[in-house]
Design a protein around this motif. Structure first.
Motif, PDB file in Angstrom:
ATOM      1  N   SER A   1       0.805  -1.224   0.000  1.00 55.10           N
ATOM      2  CA  SER A   1       0.000   0.000   0.000  1.00 55.10           C
ATOM      3  C   SER A   1       0.839   1.277   0.000  1.00 55.10           C
ATOM      4  CB  SER A   1      -0.947   0.011   1.202  1.00 55.10           C
ATOM      5  OG  SER A   1      -1.870  -1.054   1.107  1.00 55.10           O
ATOM      6  N   LEU A   2       2.166   1.149   0.067  1.00 50.34           N
ATOM      7  CA  LEU A   2       3.022   2.327  -0.054  1.00 50.34           C
ATOM      8  C   LEU A   2       2.689   3.024  -1.367  1.00 50.34           C
ATOM      9  CD1 LEU A   2       5.559   4.084   0.664  1.00 50.34           C
ATOM     10  CD2 LEU A   2       6.881   2.415  -0.652  1.00 50.34           C
ATOM     11  N   LEU A   3       2.584   4.353  -1.331  1.00 47.00           N
ATOM     12  CA  LEU A   3       2.277   5.137  -2.535  1.00 47.00           C
ATOM     13  C   LEU A   3       3.456   6.040  -2.855  1.00 47.00           C
ATOM     14  CD1 LEU A   3       0.362   6.301  -4.721  1.00 47.00           C
ATOM     15  CD2 LEU A   3      -0.497   7.861  -2.960  1.00 47.00           C
ATOM     16  N   PHE A   4       3.940   5.956  -4.095  1.00 53.34           N
ATOM     17  CA  PHE A   4       4.999   6.832  -4.581  1.00 53.34           C
ATOM     18  C   PHE A   4       4.482   7.526  -5.827  1.00 53.34           C
ATOM     19  CE2 PHE A   4       8.625   8.176  -6.978  1.00 53.34           C
ATOM     20  CZ  PHE A   4       9.531   8.607  -6.017  1.00 53.34           C
ATOM     21  N   VAL A   5       4.555   8.858  -5.840  1.00 52.94           N
ATOM     22  CA  VAL A   5       4.142   9.645  -6.995  1.00 52.94           C
ATOM     23  C   VAL A   5       5.389  10.345  -7.527  1.00 52.94           C
ATOM     24  CG1 VAL A   5       2.609  11.440  -7.872  1.00 52.94           C
ATOM     25  CG2 VAL A   5       1.894  10.047  -5.911  1.00 52.94           C
ATOM     26  N   GLY A   6       5.748  10.047  -8.752  1.00 57.58           N
ATOM     27  CA  GLY A   6       6.923  10.645  -9.380  1.00 57.58           C
ATOM     28  C   GLY A   6       6.609  11.077 -10.794  1.00 57.58           C
TER      29      GLY A   6
ATOM     30  N   TYR B   1       2.634   1.771  -6.651  1.00 58.36           N
ATOM     31  CA  TYR B   1       2.159   1.202  -5.392  1.00 58.36           C
ATOM     32  C   TYR B   1       3.101   0.086  -4.968  1.00 58.36           C
ATOM     33  CZ  TYR B   1      -2.211   3.698  -5.940  1.00 58.36           C
ATOM     34  OH  TYR B   1      -3.156   4.688  -6.058  1.00 58.36           O
ATOM     35  N   GLY B   2       3.433   0.079  -3.699  1.00 57.72           N
ATOM     36  CA  GLY B   2       4.188  -1.022  -3.127  1.00 57.72           C
ATOM     37  C   GLY B   2       5.658  -0.732  -2.910  1.00 57.72           C
ATOM     38  N   TRP B   3       6.152  -1.250  -1.793  1.00 55.17           N
ATOM     39  CA  TRP B   3       7.549  -1.091  -1.413  1.00 55.17           C
ATOM     40  C   TRP B   3       8.472  -1.743  -2.437  1.00 55.17           C
ATOM     41  CZ3 TRP B   3      11.798  -4.041  -0.256  1.00 55.17           C
ATOM     42  CH2 TRP B   3      12.812  -3.449   0.505  1.00 55.17           C
ATOM     43  N   GLN B   4       8.176  -2.980  -2.806  1.00 61.10           N
ATOM     44  CA  GLN B   4       9.055  -3.717  -3.730  1.00 61.10           C
ATOM     45  C   GLN B   4       9.102  -3.050  -5.103  1.00 61.10           C
ATOM     46  OE1 GLN B   4      11.093  -6.414  -2.848  1.00 61.10           O
ATOM     47  NE2 GLN B   4      11.985  -5.774  -4.794  1.00 61.10           N
ATOM     48  N   GLN B   5       7.976  -2.596  -5.605  1.00 54.61           N
ATOM     49  CA  GLN B   5       7.964  -1.937  -6.916  1.00 54.61           C
ATOM     50  C   GLN B   5       8.714  -0.610  -6.860  1.00 54.61           C
ATOM     51  OE1 GLN B   5       6.824  -3.334  -9.888  1.00 54.61           O
ATOM     52  NE2 GLN B   5       8.078  -1.635 -10.613  1.00 54.61           N
ATOM     53  N   THR B   6       8.592   0.101  -5.747  1.00 48.67           N
ATOM     54  CA  THR B   6       9.328   1.355  -5.584  1.00 48.67           C
ATOM     55  C   THR B   6      10.830   1.084  -5.598  1.00 48.67           C
ATOM     56  OG1 THR B   6       7.499   2.361  -4.366  1.00 48.67           O
ATOM     57  CG2 THR B   6       9.672   3.373  -4.083  1.00 48.67           C
ATOM     58  N   LEU B   7      11.271   0.065  -4.881  1.00 51.30           N
ATOM     59  CA  LEU B   7      12.682  -0.317  -4.887  1.00 51.30           C
ATOM     60  C   LEU B   7      13.129  -0.701  -6.295  1.00 51.30           C
ATOM     61  CD1 LEU B   7      15.404  -1.051  -3.593  1.00 51.30           C
ATOM     62  CD2 LEU B   7      14.407  -3.288  -2.999  1.00 51.30           C
ATOM     63  N   SER B   8      12.327  -1.496  -6.988  1.00 50.91           N
ATOM     64  CA  SER B   8      12.672  -1.903  -8.359  1.00 50.91           C
ATOM     65  C   SER B   8      12.820  -0.696  -9.277  1.00 50.91           C
ATOM     66  CB  SER B   8      11.613  -2.858  -8.914  1.00 50.91           C
ATOM     67  OG  SER B   8      11.587  -4.042  -8.160  1.00 50.91           O
ATOM     68  N   ASN B   9      11.931   0.270  -9.154  1.00 53.07           N
ATOM     69  CA  ASN B   9      12.016   1.485  -9.976  1.00 53.07           C
ATOM     70  C   ASN B   9      13.296   2.263  -9.673  1.00 53.07           C
ATOM     71  OD1 ASN B   9       9.534   0.793 -11.027  1.00 53.07           O
ATOM     72  ND2 ASN B   9       8.416   2.426 -10.017  1.00 53.07           N
TER      73      ASN B   9
ATOM     74  N   TRP C   1       9.071   5.695  12.665  1.00 54.99           N
ATOM     75  CA  TRP C   1       8.418   6.467  11.613  1.00 54.99           C
ATOM     76  C   TRP C   1       8.799   5.939  10.239  1.00 54.99           C
ATOM     77  CZ3 TRP C   1       4.766  10.135  12.350  1.00 54.99           C
ATOM     78  CH2 TRP C   1       4.587  10.591  13.655  1.00 54.99           C
ATOM     79  N   LYS C   2       7.790   5.795   9.372  1.00 49.10           N
ATOM     80  CA  LYS C   2       8.003   5.298   8.009  1.00 49.10           C
ATOM     81  C   LYS C   2       7.220   6.164   7.034  1.00 49.10           C
ATOM     82  CE  LYS C   2      10.163   1.528   9.419  1.00 49.10           C
ATOM     83  NZ  LYS C   2      11.563   1.325   9.189  1.00 49.10           N
ATOM     84  N   ILE C   3       7.758   6.314   5.844  1.00 53.13           N
ATOM     85  CA  ILE C   3       7.056   7.027   4.773  1.00 53.13           C
ATOM     86  C   ILE C   3       5.965   6.115   4.234  1.00 53.13           C
ATOM     87  CG2 ILE C   3       7.273   8.007   2.453  1.00 53.13           C
ATOM     88  CD1 ILE C   3      10.253   8.619   3.230  1.00 53.13           C
ATOM     89  N   ILE C   4       4.722   6.620   4.209  1.00 55.33           N
ATOM     90  CA  ILE C   4       3.614   5.840   3.655  1.00 55.33           C
ATOM     91  C   ILE C   4       3.176   6.398   2.299  1.00 55.33           C
ATOM     92  CG2 ILE C   4       2.827   5.053   5.910  1.00 55.33           C
ATOM     93  CD1 ILE C   4       0.493   7.100   5.663  1.00 55.33           C
ATOM     94  N   ALA C   5       3.540   7.646   2.013  1.00 57.45           N
ATOM     95  CA  ALA C   5       3.224   8.270   0.716  1.00 57.45           C
ATOM     96  C   ALA C   5       4.332   9.271   0.400  1.00 57.45           C
ATOM     97  CB  ALA C   5       1.865   8.957   0.738  1.00 57.45           C
ATOM     98  N   ASP C   6       4.820   9.233  -0.826  1.00 57.00           N
ATOM     99  CA  ASP C   6       5.924  10.096  -1.255  1.00 57.00           C
ATOM    100  C   ASP C   6       5.559  10.689  -2.603  1.00 57.00           C
ATOM    101  OD1 ASP C   6       8.299  11.123  -2.389  1.00 57.00           O
ATOM    102  OD2 ASP C   6       9.538   9.530  -1.567  1.00 57.00           O
ATOM    103  N   HIS C   7       5.615  12.009  -2.682  1.00 56.85           N
ATOM    104  CA  HIS C   7       5.430  12.715  -3.951  1.00 56.85           C
ATOM    105  C   HIS C   7       6.708  13.494  -4.207  1.00 56.85           C
ATOM    106  CE1 HIS C   7       3.277  15.951  -6.514  1.00 56.85           C
ATOM    107  NE2 HIS C   7       3.832  15.035  -7.253  1.00 56.85           N
ATOM    108  N   SER C   8       7.491  13.055  -5.164  1.00 55.29           N
ATOM    109  CA  SER C   8       8.765  13.700  -5.483  1.00 55.29           C
ATOM    110  C   SER C   8       8.763  14.141  -6.931  1.00 55.29           C
ATOM    111  CB  SER C   8       9.924  12.738  -5.246  1.00 55.29           C
ATOM    112  OG  SER C   8      10.031  12.428  -3.877  1.00 55.29           O
ATOM    113  N   SER C   9       9.238  15.348  -7.149  1.00 56.33           N
ATOM    114  CA  SER C   9       9.290  15.865  -8.519  1.00 56.33           C
ATOM    115  C   SER C   9      10.620  16.552  -8.755  1.00 56.33           C
ATOM    116  CB  SER C   9       8.151  16.850  -8.760  1.00 56.33           C
ATOM    117  OG  SER C   9       8.238  17.938  -7.855  1.00 56.33           O
TER     118      SER C   9
END
Length: 151
Positions: free
Chosen positions: A63-68, A74-82, A143-151
């Motif tokens: 359920s981790l959300l990353f917006v780039g 979505y997801g910790w593993q997919q974020t790491l893979s990216n 504390w952990k990041i649950i949503a990240d929006h980086s540009s």
């Protein structure tokens, strides 16, 4: 594309008035310091070329959300893979610094962090920089990041 991120953000903001007033200021300051420490640790890990260590600051959940720039992930593993695709080695990763502009409690266990990031890299690769906003949640293990929006 940003709807899910803003929905989470506005939900958390709606809780701010009801929740942050009841938490003692000393406790808020301690939590803010802990949040800053997570980001400092991430900066160190990244600058050492260690993506797995860097990812320890993220919620290890599907359920981790990353917006780039490529949209939603979505997801910790997919974020790491990216990250591994975009930054295949330590020279591509460079040295990461954060300039935290705001660390704002939204609820007793939720923080919003807004700031700038900067990657100092070899001249041939060029430096990169941008802005970020992350929503962090306090778990039993910190504390952990649950949503990240980086540009």
């Amino acid at each position: 594309m940003r709807t899910a991120f803003y929905l989470i953000l506005w939900t958390c903001l709606g809780l701010t008035a009801a929740c942050t007033c009841s938490k003692p200021l000393q406790s808020q300051a301690t939590d803010q310091a802990a949040v800053r420490q997570v980001l400092a640790a991430q900066s160190t890990c990244w600058s050492q070329g260690d993506l797995e260590c860097y990812m320890a600051g993220y919620w290890k959940s599907d359920s981790l959300l990353f917006v780039g720039k490529r949209g939603l992930t979505y997801g910790w593993q997919q974020t790491l893979s990216n990250y591994k695709v975009s930054y295949p080695d330590a020279s591509a990763m460079g040295k990461l610094t954060f300039d935290q502009k705001e660390v704002r409690p939204l609820a007793p266990d939720i923080m919003l962090v807004v700031g700038k990031w900067h990657l100092q890299r070899e001249a041939t690769l060029g430096d990169l920089e941008g802005h970020f906003s992350v929503i962090m949640r306090k778990f039993e293990d910190g504390w952990k990041i649950i949503a990240d929006h980086s540009s």
